[in-house]
Motif scaffolding. Structure first.
Motif, PDB file in Angstrom:
ATOM      1  N   ARG A 151      41.708  38.808  27.102  1.00 56.67           N
ATOM      2  CA  ARG A 151      42.445  38.680  28.359  1.00 56.67           C
ATOM      3  C   ARG A 151      41.605  39.191  29.534  1.00 56.67           C
ATOM      4  N   GLY A 152      40.919  40.315  29.338  1.00 56.74           N
ATOM      5  CA  GLY A 152      40.073  40.852  30.396  1.00 56.74           C
ATOM      6  C   GLY A 152      38.931  39.918  30.754  1.00 56.74           C
ATOM      7  N   PHE A 153      38.268  39.353  29.744  1.00 55.67           N
ATOM      8  CA  PHE A 153      37.196  38.391  30.000  1.00 55.67           C
ATOM      9  C   PHE A 153      37.738  37.143  30.704  1.00 55.67           C
ATOM     10  N   PHE A 154      38.929  36.727  30.312  1.00 51.89           N
ATOM     11  CA  PHE A 154      39.531  35.539  30.909  1.00 51.89           C
ATOM     12  C   PHE A 154      39.810  35.760  32.393  1.00 51.89           C
ATOM     13  N   MET A 155      40.246  36.961  32.743  1.00 55.20           N
ATOM     14  CA  MET A 155      40.500  37.282  34.147  1.00 55.20           C
ATOM     15  C   MET A 155      39.209  37.197  34.957  1.00 55.20           C
ATOM     16  N   PHE A 156      38.107  37.699  34.397  1.00 56.93           N
ATOM     17  CA  PHE A 156      36.828  37.625  35.116  1.00 56.93           C
ATOM     18  C   PHE A 156      36.343  36.179  35.217  1.00 56.93           C
TER      19      PHE A 156
END
Length: 208
Positions: A132-137
């Motif tokens: 999820r964090g990578f997707f946000m970036f």
């Protein structure tokens, strides 16, 4: 825990022999979450896809190199009428894809157990959170490329712009989520439909 007592809405019918509601249909949280997820997959992602397509129509090219070059020559799409509308649609799609308030119907806080994530634990749940964090970036970087014309280059100071844009989206998402309630299904569909129509409008304006 799948299909167990912990995933049944309370109160649940008794299945003991001689019970009043012996053959009653039970609704499991996993089933409800799966139906919610299907709704979000089928029509919830339309606004984001339309917002991503607007720079393509403005630059008349599907190649990122051409889109970036067009913005370097004519200025960022973000500061045009169609680009501003598409940016709003992009943010709405950003919230929907990340399943954040007010579009958090897959993992609603009213659920005692967190819907489809109920069986993730330890390292498996960590993978979900990291993804999820990578997707946000990644979404922030995509916005930087398509709407500002700044591609992410690791060994260039310009990557700071990508990081700043990603952080701005995170802060905006947090502020927006803090002051909005969870949409019900009756509120979700009209909102997504309105955002979809705005996305179509931005594409039409970009083609003019």
């Amino acid at each position: 825990l799948s299909k167990s007592v912990m995933s049944v809405n309370m109160p649940f019918p008794d299945r003991v022999k001689g019970a009043v509601h012996l053959n009653a249909t039970r609704s499991f949280i996993e089933d409800i979450s799966a139906k919610r997820s299907l709704r979000m997959i089928t029509y919830g992602s339309f606004p984001l896809y339309l917002a991503l397509f607007e720079p393509v129509t403005a630059a008349r090219s599907i190649f990122l190199q051409d889109i970036v070059a067009f913005q370097q020559a004519h200025g960022p799409f973000l500061f045009t009428v169609s680009g501003g509308i598409a940016a709003i649609v992009f943010f709405i799609g950003y919230m929907i894809i990340l399943n954040e308030y007010p579009f958090s119907i897959i993992k609603a806080k009213s659920d005692v157990i967190e819907g489809p994530y109920m069986e993730y634990a330890a390292k498996y749940r960590a993978v979900v959170v990291l993804t999820r964090g990578f997707f946000m970036f990644v979404l922030g970087a995509i916005f930087s490329v398509l709407f500002i014309g700044v591609p992410p280059t690791i060994f260039s100071p310009a990557i700071l712009i990508n990081i700043i844009v990603a952080l701005i989206f995170v802060f905006m998402m947090g502020i927006f989520s803090a002051f909005t309630p969870v949409f019900t299904n009756r509120q979700l569909l009209p909102t997504i439909l309105s955002a979809t129509l705005l996305g179509i409008l931005s594409i039409v304006i970009g083609l003019l």
